[in-house]
Motif scaffolding. Sequence first.
Motif, PDB file in Angstrom:
ATOM      1  N   ALA A   6      -9.659   0.829 -10.415  1.00  0.00           N
ATOM      2  CA  ALA A   6      -8.972   1.357  -9.163  1.00  0.00           C
ATOM      3  C   ALA A   6      -7.501   1.965  -9.597  1.00  0.00           C
ATOM      4  O   ALA A   6      -7.116   1.552 -10.666  1.00  0.00           O
ATOM      5  N   GLU A  43      -6.794  -6.676  -2.177  1.00  0.00           N
ATOM      6  CA  GLU A  43      -7.876  -5.788  -1.639  1.00  0.00           C
ATOM      7  C   GLU A  43      -8.976  -5.394  -2.672  1.00  0.00           C
ATOM      8  O   GLU A  43     -10.035  -5.537  -2.470  1.00  0.00           O
ATOM      9  N   ALA A  44      -8.309  -4.915  -3.720  1.00  0.00           N
ATOM     10  CA  ALA A  44      -9.107  -4.222  -4.801  1.00  0.00           C
ATOM     11  C   ALA A  44      -9.912  -5.567  -5.527  1.00  0.00           C
ATOM     12  O   ALA A  44     -11.048  -5.327  -5.624  1.00  0.00           O
ATOM     13  N   ALA A 126     -12.024   3.914  -7.831  1.00  0.00           N
ATOM     14  CA  ALA A 126     -11.437   3.663  -6.396  1.00  0.00           C
ATOM     15  C   ALA A 126     -10.254   3.976  -6.411  1.00  0.00           C
ATOM     16  O   ALA A 126      -9.286   4.029  -7.307  1.00  0.00           O
ATOM     17  N   LEU A 128      -6.621   3.621  -3.835  1.00  0.00           N
ATOM     18  CA  LEU A 128      -6.177   2.815  -2.584  1.00  0.00           C
ATOM     19  C   LEU A 128      -4.644   3.328  -2.573  1.00  0.00           C
ATOM     20  O   LEU A 128      -3.923   3.117  -3.450  1.00  0.00           O
ATOM     21  N   ILE A 141     -12.081  -1.282   0.732  1.00  0.00           N
ATOM     22  CA  ILE A 141     -12.565  -0.555  -0.524  1.00  0.00           C
ATOM     23  C   ILE A 141     -13.744  -1.036  -0.939  1.00  0.00           C
ATOM     24  O   ILE A 141     -14.682  -0.015  -1.341  1.00  0.00           O
ATOM     25  N   ARG A 205      -8.304   5.284   1.535  1.00  0.00           N
ATOM     26  CA  ARG A 205      -9.133   4.442   0.951  1.00  0.00           C
ATOM     27  C   ARG A 205     -10.325   5.639   0.201  1.00  0.00           C
ATOM     28  O   ARG A 205     -10.712   6.443   1.068  1.00  0.00           O
ATOM     29  N   TYR A 206     -10.371   5.729  -1.019  1.00  0.00           N
ATOM     30  CA  TYR A 206     -11.506   6.734  -1.505  1.00  0.00           C
ATOM     31  C   TYR A 206     -12.335   5.816  -2.801  1.00  0.00           C
ATOM     32  O   TYR A 206     -11.877   5.072  -3.431  1.00  0.00           O
ATOM     33  N   VAL A 207     -13.503   6.430  -2.900  1.00  0.00           N
ATOM     34  CA  VAL A 207     -14.215   6.292  -4.461  1.00  0.00           C
ATOM     35  C   VAL A 207     -14.618   7.595  -4.762  1.00  0.00           C
ATOM     36  O   VAL A 207     -15.316   8.346  -4.012  1.00  0.00           O
TER      37      VAL A 207
END
Length: 289
Positions: A6, A43-44, A126, A128, A141, A205-207
């Motif tokens: 991440a 969170e990650a 990821a 964040l 995520i 939030r993205y992947v």
Amino acid sequence: MKVRKAVIPAAGLGTRMLPATKTVPKEMLPLVDKPVIQYIIEEAVAAGIEDILVVTNRAKSAMDDYFDYYPELEERLSRAGKERELSEVRRAADLANIFYVRQKETKGLGHAIWRAKRFVGDEPFAVLLGDDIMRSQVPVIGQLITAAERYHASCVGVQQVSTEAIAKYSSVKVQPLEERIFQVEDMVEKPRPEEIFSNYAILGRYVLTPHIFDILEHLAPGYAGEIQLTDGLKALCKQEKMVAVDFQARRYDTGNLKGFLEATIDFSLAHPETGAWLRDYIKEKAQTL
Ligand code: UTP
């Protein structure tokens, strides 16, 4: 497609939270009893991420100090029998493998992500944002990673916002795929009213696949003269599949004063040490307003 890494961009100047953020990074402001960035790292980690890169700048070394050991303090806590404090201080330092890279110039979010190229290598990762906090049952995520893995695609986290609010975010053009999941066809950063695709906004939030780095490398400055991640994502969604997840969470933008105060109240109400006390205090206060 397995997401193990991440990136947390945290090199912004935090001008909406001045003067507090002149010397204290906004990611280090305390939300009840932990700095904002710790919630994001937790969170990650809860979503199975092992390695985390924080993009910082020269004013943000408090972050790497925080996630380091502090032998003198730990020794003092141990001698005083303060076991709970000791384990909390240690836990922060042992949360994950945390790496740092500096964004030497504040050239925008897209540029900050581009600084992660060597760390990420050739695998999906990821992202964040360092000031967006989520309260959810399932880590947000993690909700995105599940969709990205299922569709073998990049993924952005979205929620519907009001037509007045969308001008502050990126508006996404979407086609439904299944409940809460959409195909992304286009997007626009900070749209004028006539440019709005939908009220779905990308929220922190993205992947992404590593293909984004080739795009970011050649991207011209966009809105506000900065390298905009949204402009890169717009190009990416035309070149390969991208999905959007309407994630289930209450999201807080702790990078502005009102968002920060909302988060402070909600997290304090949910905290075992402060919840009951704060409820009574608010009730008492409300009677005098
Ligand atoms: P924001 O616009 O929310 O952060 O950027 P900012 O620039 O710190 O805030 P203001 O507007 O001055 O108050 C979104 C995310 O992108 C990061 C920020 O740290 C935040 O996590 N960012 C932004 C960078 O890492 N580098 C940049 O050059 C710009």
